[in-house]
Enzyme design. Structure first.
Site, PDB file in Angstrom:
ATOM      1  CD  GLU A   1      12.424   0.467  10.057  1.00 58.41           C
ATOM      2  OE1 GLU A   1      13.136   1.345  10.545  1.00 58.41           O
ATOM      3  OE2 GLU A   1      12.664  -0.740  10.149  1.00 58.41           O
TER       4      GLU A   1
ATOM      5  CE  LYS B   1      -1.894   3.051   1.861  1.00 61.22           C
ATOM      6  NZ  LYS B   1      -1.683   4.452   1.431  1.00 61.22           N
TER       7      LYS B   1
ATOM      8  CB  CYS C   1      13.130   8.792   8.129  1.00 62.37           C
ATOM      9  SG  CYS C   1      14.125   7.523   7.330  1.00 62.37           S
TER      10      CYS C   1
ATOM     11  CD  GLU D   1      10.090  13.338  10.769  1.00 61.99           C
ATOM     12  OE1 GLU D   1       8.885  13.083  10.942  1.00 61.99           O
ATOM     13  OE2 GLU D   1      10.912  12.522  10.335  1.00 61.99           O
TER      14      GLU D   1
END
Ligand code: NAD
Length: 481
Positions: free
Chosen positions: A250, A176, A284, A384
């Site tokens: 993750e 997905k 990331c 972030e």
């Protein structure tokens, strides 16, 4: 113009209600095509197909050597179509063509090759149990049907990170991809078909969060491997609690990069620009907080700002582009508001600090931004950003900087820049992160574990670690007497 469909049990189909959603080029907002939006009926069908394929001898009885050849063939096909895949990734995601080619496409192919090597080496062991006349050994069996949910920043490569080990271990999968960037996942799945995987082993459901939610909630899914934001990771943990699905996560990061007093500042600047700005910071593990020994702060900040200001923004497909657009208008707005919050809290913009204008105004471009005078409590030092923003902070001693680097919910990656072995050893031991890089940018490698401490995730993927999370261990007790 792409017209994406769903792959379920070897059949390419539309959503039963005909639902579709558009794909846009982030460099100019133009329409790239439409993709099928999978609903509950398609999720049910894909899970049923993946379950059937799991038990089908065409897959369940494939020898390890044959499975290895299939993975190797997928890698060959990725390389055959490397130019086309790189162009599509660049157009859909925005990354410069060179990054798409060298990181996304090459990384995807290397992953399949790496796990092709593992297939014939997934061993159990003999255990010295203390029961007489009893042989005990372990088997590594597939977990089952795996839902692989990916983010928008490196769609092709992250899909490969998951599909390759899942197939190596004999699982069946439902991919997905993120709704913003699904086009290379479609191509990858076609290549899996072409390589000769039996129907139903790899299924593809395009769609948004609702499709992901339906997959996570489905009783027929045994495992979820998710890469994406921490908030969605938490939601997945809650949603998968009832049937205790296997889950690997993750998630986000806020990687500190520590530049010690003895660091080679020119090398540190070059490495940190790369480490912070690959794919416009939409990484990331991107370096996102720069702690510089106070004695070198000014020199580092000036050189960093000069290097950052020299980078060329442009469409990923344009020659000479260093930094592409951000993935969407929504994400551009988010980056802009986080920089705005930093400035309101007292940070100074050394370079950047605004959207690009002129010829780039139609795309989602943000100028790479260096912020000075940043404090640990500022939004821009804590949240972030996932964009081209480099906050610089000064530190005075090692214990202090370790404590400050660790004062975060995240723990995905970190960097240390020093020429002194003792400094490197103390800082790498002190920092809580899944990967600490010394004098280098944060690169993934199929052989090295990937994952984070704290809110950066659960478990490790890549390397032999992925074999653990994509298998169940069964103990077999054989008694004779
Ligand atoms: P996101 O969490 O918004 O979406 C990721 C995927 O999850 C998409 O496919 C989305 O459709 C799906 N999704 C959304 N809500 C869901 C739900 N409730 N249940 C199931 N699926 C759902 O993340 P994003 O914005 O696409 O990606 C950016 C984030 O990904 C950043 O936080 C970044 O740090 C993280 N990321 C982490 C890694 C890593 O290896 N740790 C790598 C790349 C990106």
């Amino acid at each position: 113009m792409e017209q994406g469909r769903l792959l379920i049990g070897g059949q390419w189909t539309e959503a039963t209600d005909g639902a579709r959603f558009p794909a846009h080029d982030p460099a100019d907002g133009s329409l790239l095509g439409h993709l099928a939006d999978a609903g509950q009926a398609e999720v049910d069908a894909a899970v049923a197909a993946a379950r059937a394929a799991l038990a089908d001898p065409a897959w369940a009885r494939t020898t390890a050597a044959a499975r290895a050849r299939l993975l190797w063939r997928i890698a060959d096909l990725i390389e055959r179509d490397a130019d086309e895949l790189a162009e599509l990734e660049s157009r859909d995601q925005g990354q410069p063509l060179g990054v798409a080619r060298a990181v996304s496409v090459a990384g995807a192919a290397e992953h399949f090759r790496y796990y092709a090597g593992w297939v014939t080496k997934i061993e159990g062991s003999v255990t010295p149990v203390s029961f007489p006349d009893t042989l005990h050994y372990t088997r590594r069996e597939p977990v089952g049907v795996c839902a692989l949910i990916t983010p928008w920043n490196f769609p092709l490569m992250i899909a490969a990170w998951k599909i390759a080990p899942a197939l190596a271990c004999g699982n069946t999968v439902i991919l997905k991809p993120a709704e913003q960037t699904s086009l290379t996942s479609l191509r990858l799945v076609r290549l899996c078909e072409e390589a000769g995987l039996p129907a139903g082993v790899v299924n593809l459901l395009t769609g948004g969060p609702a499709t992901g939610r339906a997959l996570v909630a489905h009783r027929g899914v045994d495992k979820v491997s998710f890469t994406g934001s921490t908030s969605v990771g938490r939601e997945i943990v809650r949603a998968s609690a009832d049937d205790l699905k296997r889950v690997t996560l993750e998630l986000g990061g806020k990687a500190p990069s520590i530049i010690a007093r003895d660091a080679d500042i020119d090398a540190a600047v070059a490495g940190n620009v790369q480490g912070a700005l690959l794919n416009s910071g939409q990484v990331c593990a991107a370096y996102a907080r720069f702690y510089v020994d106070r004695a070198r702060e000014q020199e580092f900040t000036e050189k960093l700002a000069a290097a950052v200001a020299a980078l060329r923004l442009g469409p990923g497909l344009a020659a000479g582009t260093d930094l592409g657009p951000l993935v969407s208008a929504e994400h551009l707005g988010r980056v802009e508001s986080l920089v705005g919050a930093g400035v309101a809290e007292g940070a100074q913009v050394v370079t950047g600090g605004s959207r690009a204008d002129g010829a780039l105004a139609g795309g989602h471009f943000y100028r790479p931004t260096v912020l000075a005078g940043v404090r640990d409590t500022m939004t821009v030092a804590r949240q972030e950003v996932f964009g081209p923003v480099l906050p610089v902070l000064a530190y005075d001693d090692e214990d202090e900087v370790i404590a400050r680097a660790n004062d975060t919910d995240y723990g995905l990656a970190a960097a240390v820049w020093t020429r002194d072995l003792g400094t490197a050893q103390r800082l790498t031991a002190g920092i809580r992160a899944g990967a600490v890089f010394v004098n280098m940018p944060p690169v993934p490698d199929p052989a090295a574990p990937w994952g984070g401490f704290g809110s950066s995730g659960w478990g490790r993927e890549m390397g032999a670690h992925a074999l653990d999370v994509f298998t169940e261990t069964k103990g077999v007790w054989l008694h004779h007497g």
